[in-house]
Design an enzyme around this catalytic site. Structure first.
Site, mmCIF file in Angstrom:
data_model
loop_
_atom_site.group_PDB
_atom_site.id
_atom_site.type_symbol
_atom_site.label_atom_id
_atom_site.label_comp_id
_atom_site.label_asym_id
_atom_site.label_seq_id
_atom_site.Cartn_x
_atom_site.Cartn_y
_atom_site.Cartn_z
ATOM 1 N N PHE A 1 -0.022 0.259 -5.228
ATOM 2 C CA PHE A 1 -1.103 0.824 -6.022
ATOM 3 C C PHE A 1 -0.815 1.210 -7.622
ATOM 4 C CE2 PHE A 1 -3.874 4.424 -6.549
ATOM 5 C CZ PHE A 1 -5.127 4.253 -6.033
ATOM 6 N N ASP B 1 5.499 6.354 -1.036
ATOM 7 C CA ASP B 1 4.217 6.807 -1.067
ATOM 8 C C ASP B 1 3.784 6.575 0.162
ATOM 9 O OD1 ASP B 1 1.523 7.255 -1.431
ATOM 10 O OD2 ASP B 1 1.489 6.515 -3.497
ATOM 11 N N TYR C 1 -6.168 13.266 1.568
ATOM 12 C CA TYR C 1 -7.787 13.122 1.501
ATOM 13 C C TYR C 1 -8.267 11.993 2.279
ATOM 14 C CZ TYR C 1 -7.009 11.078 -3.107
ATOM 15 O OH TYR C 1 -6.347 10.121 -4.060
ATOM 16 N N LYS C 2 -6.927 10.905 2.815
ATOM 17 C CA LYS C 2 -7.448 9.704 3.303
ATOM 18 C C LYS C 2 -7.557 10.098 4.784
ATOM 19 C CE LYS C 2 -5.998 7.110 -0.458
ATOM 20 N NZ LYS C 2 -5.033 6.737 -1.492
ATOM 21 N N ARG D 1 -11.868 -4.693 2.590
ATOM 22 C CA ARG D 1 -10.795 -3.597 3.588
ATOM 23 C C ARG D 1 -11.805 -3.014 4.443
ATOM 24 N NH1 ARG D 1 -7.317 0.677 0.306
ATOM 25 N NH2 ARG D 1 -9.606 1.454 -0.093
#
Ligand code: PLP
Length: 420
Positions: free
Chosen positions: A128, A205, A230-231, A380
């Site tokens: 990322f 991560d 928040y995912k 995705r």
């Protein structure tokens, strides 16, 4: 003509789903909309608005500054819950604070300071962006060598590539446990073991893993980790992140941002920085209380469902998406861009298509399917087991098949939007 699995079979999976009732505990304003982007921003739990109203009106409005007596340790309290139910860590090893990027900076900086004489940092060249940039900055400031390990866009980093890059000059390895693009899952225990053998630290991560796949930071020998809430944890847009530092390492490390929230006897306001010995030494400042408060009702749901059951359903959901994509979409120019074995990936799957960006736009605008696009040419599909139904995955793939077969999708702008 329905390929791998019929819609009736997807309905049966829904009927047998032990987590089916959890969908009703989220806000669903448009039942027609198929939301497959829970890996970017999880849905709003039904209990969150009322909880926030209470904190705003009673805590802030009524209690005013006195409420900090209660609020002051929410980051640690929620961190302990996350440790126990989601991360497989011990009490006092996890705290919620800041953002994932900032926590990454803090823990990477701390690890580098604790490894004088070692001059190499290893990252996955396809990780990322924030991870690559933060480490680029740290390496640049300290004159260290940043090695970007070539990794497969679909399959993730090969362990042999890592093995041959590890030597006694490596201070730190930064990796994602689930790749944000392909969903490829890392073998954390093996990576930790390989790094430990040369005395290097690994900073994980966990953003795309937390709340989706079982994690056992203790048993896998993890020492440092960060991740989003928040995912799959559904804490709300920009909710504060978590950080994990293995107990044995806490007093050895000192993070680079010396804020007053890490200070011993904070309110004595002493002249010099003298951090507490525990996990709170990795705190910096006053927490964003309203965003922090939104994590609690979200965590209630994850705890009640249990990550093992979430994972079991996630495996079935992503297998369904993958099977249908194989049967329906390969003839339309798609190709699987994730590991094909469900156990080798997190909860989402990626599909390659040369016009993925335009198809993604057409899906949202004409077919009520929200998934997302990632450069260079990936769609995705991110089902979130707490609220995604099997029939939604079936319907979504059916709509992708329809849109991709229409010549009109390519009238969409090829230029990327500000947010993708
Ligand atoms: C989503 C994500 C982030 C987000 O970082 P922020 O600081 O919250 O913007 C970081 N790392 C990974 C791997 C992610 O998937």
């Amino acid at each position: 003509m329905e390929g791998a699995i019929s819609r009736a079979a997807a309905e049966e999976l829904d009927a047998a789903d032990p987590l089916a009732e959890f969908r009703g505990r989220f806000v669903v304003t448009d039942p027609e909309l198929i939301y497959l982007d829970g890996n970017s921003l999880g849905r709003l739990p039904a209990a969150t608005s009322e909880r926030l109203r209470e904190v705003v009106e009673e805590g802030w409005g009524g209690g005013l500054v006195r409420s900090w007596q209660d609020w002051i340790d929410w980051g640690s309290r929620l961190g302990d819950r996350l440790a126990e139910h989601v991360l497989g860590a011990r009490p006092g090893e996890v705290v919620i604070s800041d953002s994932t990027s900032v926590n990454l900076y803090k823990l990477a900086g701390a690890a580098l300071d604790a490894a004088p004489g070692r001059n190499t940092v290893l990252i996955d060249a396809e990780d990322f962006p924030t991870n690559r940039y933060v480490l680029q900055g740290l390496a640049d400031q300290r004159g260290l060598r940043l090695r970007r390990l070539a990794s497969d866009l679909d399959g993730g980093l090969d362990l042999d590539v890592l093995r041959s890059a590890l030597d006694r000059d490596v201070a730190l390895v930064v990796l994602s446990s689930v790749s944000y693009r392909s969903g490829a899952l890392s073998d954390m225990a093996t990576v930790n073991e390989l790094a430990r053998a040369v005395g290097a630290k690994v900073l994980w991560d966990l953003s795309h893993a937390a709340g989706a796949v079982p994690l056992d930071l203790t048993a896998t020998g993890a020492e440092l980790a960060v991740g989003c809430t928040y995912k799959y944890l559904n804490g709300g847009p920009g909710s504060p992140a978590f950080l994990y530092v293995r107990r044995e390492l806490q007093t050895v490390l000192r993070q680079p941002v010396w804020g007053w929230y890490g200070q011993r006897e904070q309110f004595r306001m002493g002249p010099d920085y003298d951090p507490v010995p525990g996990i709170e030494r990795f705190l910096v400042s006053t927490p964003p209380l309203l965003s922090l408060a939104a994590i609690e009702p979200a965590l209630d749901l994850v705890e009640q469902a249990g990550v093992a059951r979430i994972r079991a359903k996630g495996l079935l959901l992503s297998r369904l998406a993958d099977d249908l994509a194989q049967a329906w979409l390969t003839p339309l120019g798609f190709r699987a861009a994730s590991p094909r074995t469900p156990e080798r990936r997190g909860s989402h799957v990626a599909l390659y298509h040369p016009d993925a960006w335009q198809i993604c736009q057409a899906l949202a605008e004409d077919a009520k399917v929200v998934c997302d696009y990632r450069v260079p040419d990936r769609l995705r599909i991110g089902p979130s087991p707490l609220y995604t139904r099997f029939t939604e995955v079936w319907d979504a793939l059916d709509r992708v098949r329809r849109i991709a077969a229409e010549p009109t999708y390519d009238s969409r702008p090829a230029d990327l939007a500000r947010v993708t």
